[in-house]
Design a protein around this motif. Structure first.
Motif, short mmCIF file in Angstrom:
data_model
loop_
_atom_site.label_atom_id
_atom_site.label_comp_id
_atom_site.label_asym_id
_atom_site.label_seq_id
_atom_site.Cartn_x
_atom_site.Cartn_y
_atom_site.Cartn_z
N GLY A 25 7.89 -2.33 -2.03
CA GLY A 25 9.10 -1.79 -2.35
C GLY A 25 9.14 -0.50 -1.63
N SER A 68 11.93 -5.31 -8.24
CA SER A 68 11.76 -5.84 -7.00
C SER A 68 10.63 -6.76 -6.82
N ASN A 102 8.45 -4.24 -12.51
CA ASN A 102 9.37 -3.72 -11.35
C ASN A 102 10.23 -5.04 -11.07
N GLU A 157 7.93 -4.30 2.51
CA GLU A 157 8.88 -4.74 1.44
C GLU A 157 8.23 -5.35 0.23
#
Length: 183
Positions: free
Chosen positions: A23, A4, A2, A20
């Motif tokens: 995600g 992120s 991923n 956060e």
């Protein structure tokens, strides 16, 4: 992997919250979504703990420690309630600082937009967060946070005592020197 999650392998970047790191928007109300994101992040990070780049491996281990802390919070209603309260206090303080810098109070619509688009708060949590922001600072108390889960089991009342303080765990890189392989 991923994209992120890749950003958190850079040691100069630190996630500002458990949400956060996963995600997910702040105050995501669905516990099943949060737990699935936790499992996915742990699975994605596992090979990076033995990365040939020592800095990447150390960062992966640190992120796994943070994911463990997030798991503890998301699996305990009292811990989650306290975590959300602390996050809302930080948001309130930041909002007050921004408004002071600009020299004016914002209308409710502007605050709601700031919460959703600048702070990435889940749309279902905006109204509750706005109510919290209107409280005086000395009224900060534990918040009972309703969350969605497949089990839909009632959550226990919040613990009036603060959670015990524990020393931060030291992370370490697993595997012998020279046996590490890159994912």
């Amino acid at each position: 992997m991923n994209e992120s999650l890749k950003q958190w392998l850079d040691p100069t970047r630190k996630p500002r919250s458990h949400y956060e790191l996963l995600g997910q928007p702040l105050f995501e109300p669905n516990l099943d979504t949060l737990k699935a994101a936790l499992r996915e992040r742990m699975r994605d990070l596992l090979p990076y703990q033995s990365h040939t780049n020592k800095q990447t491996a150390q960062q992966a281990c640190e992120l796994m420690t943070q994911l463990g802390a997030a798991s503890k919070v998301f699996n305990n209603a009292a811990d989650l309630s306290e975590y959300i309260r602390r996050m809302r206090v930080e948001i309130r303080d930041e909002l007050r600082a921004v408004q002071a810098r600009e020299g004016s109070a914002w209308p409710a619509e502007q605050i709601a937009g700031w919460l959703m688009f600048r702070k990435d708060i889940h749309p279902e949590a905006v109204a509750e967060t706005m109510q919290f922001l209107q409280q005086p600072a000395d009224a900060d108390q534990a918040v009972t946070v309703p969350v969605k889960s497949a089990a839909n089991s009632p959550s226990p009342p919040p613990n009036p005592l603060p959670p015990p303080q524990t020393a931060p765990r030291q992370s370490r890189v697993f595997g012998a020197a020279g046996s590490n392989s890159s994912p």
